[in-house]
Design a protein around this motif. Structure first.
Motif, short mmCIF file in Angstrom:
data_model
loop_
_atom_site.label_atom_id
_atom_site.label_comp_id
_atom_site.label_asym_id
_atom_site.label_seq_id
_atom_site.Cartn_x
_atom_site.Cartn_y
_atom_site.Cartn_z
N TRP A 1 0.82 -0.87 -0.05
CA TRP A 1 0.06 -0.09 0.08
C TRP A 1 0.97 1.12 -0.07
CZ3 TRP A 1 -2.54 2.47 4.84
CH2 TRP A 1 -3.22 3.54 4.37
N VAL A 2 1.70 1.20 0.87
CA VAL A 2 2.91 2.34 1.15
C VAL A 2 3.67 2.52 -0.39
CG1 VAL A 2 4.92 3.30 1.94
CG2 VAL A 2 3.12 2.45 3.45
N LEU A 3 4.12 1.45 -0.98
CA LEU A 3 4.76 1.62 -2.32
C LEU A 3 3.80 2.03 -3.46
CD1 LEU A 3 6.84 -1.90 -2.57
CD2 LEU A 3 7.60 0.63 -2.12
N GLY A 4 2.62 1.65 -3.31
CA GLY A 4 1.62 2.28 -4.40
C GLY A 4 1.26 3.89 -4.23
N ALA A 5 0.99 4.08 -2.92
CA ALA A 5 0.78 5.33 -2.45
C ALA A 5 2.04 6.37 -2.94
CB ALA A 5 0.49 5.69 -1.07
N VAL A 6 3.10 5.91 -2.87
CA VAL A 6 4.37 6.64 -3.15
C VAL A 6 4.32 6.89 -4.48
CG1 VAL A 6 7.09 6.93 -2.74
CG2 VAL A 6 5.45 6.10 -1.03
N GLY A 7 4.11 6.05 -5.31
CA GLY A 7 4.03 5.97 -6.85
C GLY A 7 5.05 5.02 -7.55
#
Length: 51
Positions: free
Chosen positions: A35-41
């Protein structure tokens, strides 16, 4: 993945099943990382969002 991990955590805690508790923790951690990786781009598995 995070929701499934939380459900397994609750079931493992209520039923006192250590394996479900462990799998739930692993799923929550992996889901949070994705989720964090996806949110950061960052692309995860060739997609901008992992879901």
């Amino acid at each position: 993945m995070i929701v499934l991990g939380i459900i397994l955590l609750v079931i493992g805690f209520v039923a006192s099943i250590g394996a479900l508790w462990t799998i739930g923790i692993i799923l929550v951690v992996i889901g949070a990382i994705l989720w964090v990786l996806g949110a950061v781009g960052h692309e995860v598995g060739g997609r901008r969002h992992y879901w």
